[in-house]
Design a protein around this motif. Structure first.
Motif, PDB file in Angstrom:
ATOM      1  N   VAL A 310       0.823  -1.212   0.000  1.00 42.32           N
ATOM      2  CA  VAL A 310       0.000   0.000   0.000  1.00 42.32           C
ATOM      3  C   VAL A 310       0.854   1.259   0.000  1.00 42.32           C
ATOM      4  N   GLN A 313       1.891   1.960  -3.454  1.00 45.55           N
ATOM      5  CA  GLN A 313       0.747   2.412  -4.247  1.00 45.55           C
ATOM      6  C   GLN A 313       0.464   3.889  -3.970  1.00 45.55           C
ATOM      7  N   ARG A 314       0.547   4.261  -2.709  1.00 48.02           N
ATOM      8  CA  ARG A 314       0.287   5.658  -2.353  1.00 48.02           C
ATOM      9  C   ARG A 314       1.366   6.579  -2.907  1.00 48.02           C
ATOM     10  N   VAL A 346      -6.409   4.759  -3.253  1.00 47.77           N
ATOM     11  CA  VAL A 346      -5.344   4.672  -2.250  1.00 47.77           C
ATOM     12  C   VAL A 346      -4.828   6.032  -1.797  1.00 47.77           C
TER      13      VAL A 346
END
Length: 361
Positions: A310, A313-314, A346
């Protein structure tokens, strides 16, 4: 009639007898092929010539039908034929010369409405116990690099690896040491190399990946060699590929726009280590807005939003949403809009999240 055809393999060659037998037992459009040897013929005359050559070069070969299984419908059958003998010249390149061998051939038969053979397709059968024909297996291993370059030889080696023992597979695979780069560009041999990577422990076949060092980017752009990189990434521990990955990442912005290189990067995002993924995302983020609009590269960004942790992704989403005007342009773009939907899920920075929300309303 098929039994009569097989029986002719045990008799001295007679042009008249072969012609009569083929005319009576085969259809006018009869097609014969031996897949392993890339041998084929069309019509009774060409097939008779093939029989003549076979009997001249392998006069002592003897055959016997082991069993025949009819397929559903009655117009096709599979026959298993025991054979034993030798050849004086490499008429059948899958067998050694002047060496007596034995084994089993599988013959796939198709019949027409009159019961005549319309097509016969043969290949060496490995369903029998592997120890039954050790001379053949040894020869295949010794000749692997040459056989793999032919379509029939490649398929045969792949079948052999499916049923061979571990040591036999390792022996066969080792024949490619020093020949990997050449074989990896072959539309046939590359499948054998992929089989080695998939079927054997990484420590046994790591030499295959090592022969790509210094040429990883070139391989990633190649229509065939790129498949090998994908298999390495899928089946080898990520840590042992650090050198190859280290060659790919600096060129990621170009590779993700490449017809073949983009798949290599997608596999890296799916199977790479967290460190490798992070390094790749950082490179992609530097030109994220442009890549999001690209018909090929956008798939790589989408993969990053699917497979990366994550936090990565951010990081990529932040790069895409750094400028409100750019966000507006990307959201309206027929390709980039799909990537931006993934980014929206996200993104956490309030200002940039608001920009995305505003455009989506």
């Amino acid at each position: 009639m098929f039994a009569a055809i097989v029986e002719h393999a045990n008799k001295p060659f007679s042009p008249e007898a072969i012609s009569d037998m083929l005319e009576e037992g085969t259809a006018s459009d009869f097609h014969y092929e031996w897949q392993d040897c890339d041998r084929e013929s069309h019509g009774s005359h060409c097939t008779a010539d093939l029989w003549r050559e076979f009997k001249e070069l392998a006069p002592d070969v003897r055959c016997q039908i082991q069993r025949v299984t009819m397929k559903e419908g009655g117009f096709a059958a599979r026959a298993y034929i025991d054979f034993e003998g030798s050849q004086t010249q490499p008429f059948l390149p899958i067998f050694p010369v002047n060496t007596r061998v034995r084994g089993v051939i599988c013959s796939e038969l198709e019949f027409d409405g009159h019961g005549q053979v319309r097509k016969e397709s043969m290949h060496l059968c490995f369903e029998a116990p592997f120890e039954a024909h050790p001379i053949v297996i040894d020869f295949l291993a010794q000749s692997a690099t040459q056989l793999a370059l032919r379509e029939g030889g490649s398929r045969m080696l792949q079948r052999a690896m499916e049923v061979a023992g571990h040591e036999e597979c390792v022996t066969l695979c080792r024949q490619f040491r020093g020949h990997v780069w050449e074989a990896s560009a072959s539309p046939h041999a590359n499948h054998v190399l992929q089989k080695c990577v998939v079927n054997l422990p990484p420590r046994k076949v790591l030499f295959i990946a090592e022969e790509f060092k210094g040429r990883a980017v070139l391989a990633a752009r190649h229509s065939i060699r790129s498949r090998m990189l994908e298999r390495f990434i899928e089946y080898f521990p990520g840590e042992v590929l650090d050198d190859l990955v280290g060659e790919l990442i600096p060129e990621a912005s170009h590779l993700c726009c490449n017809t073949f290189g983009n798949f290599v990067l997608q596999r890296l995002l799916e199977h790479g280590t967290d460190t490798q993924r992070r390094a790749l995302v950082e490179v992609l983020s530097a030109d994220a807005a442009s890549l999001a609009k690209h018909s090929i590269a956008s798939n790589v960004l989408s993969s990053a939003f699917i497979y990366c942790p994550v936090r990565d992704q951010r990081f990529l989403a932040e790069a895409l949403c750094a400028d409100a005007a750019v966000v507006r342009s990307l959201r309206r773009h027929y390709i980039a809009s799909f990537v931006m939907r993934q980014a929206k899920r996200v993104i956490t920075t309030p200002g940039r999240q608001g920009a995305l929300l505003e455009i989506s309303l």
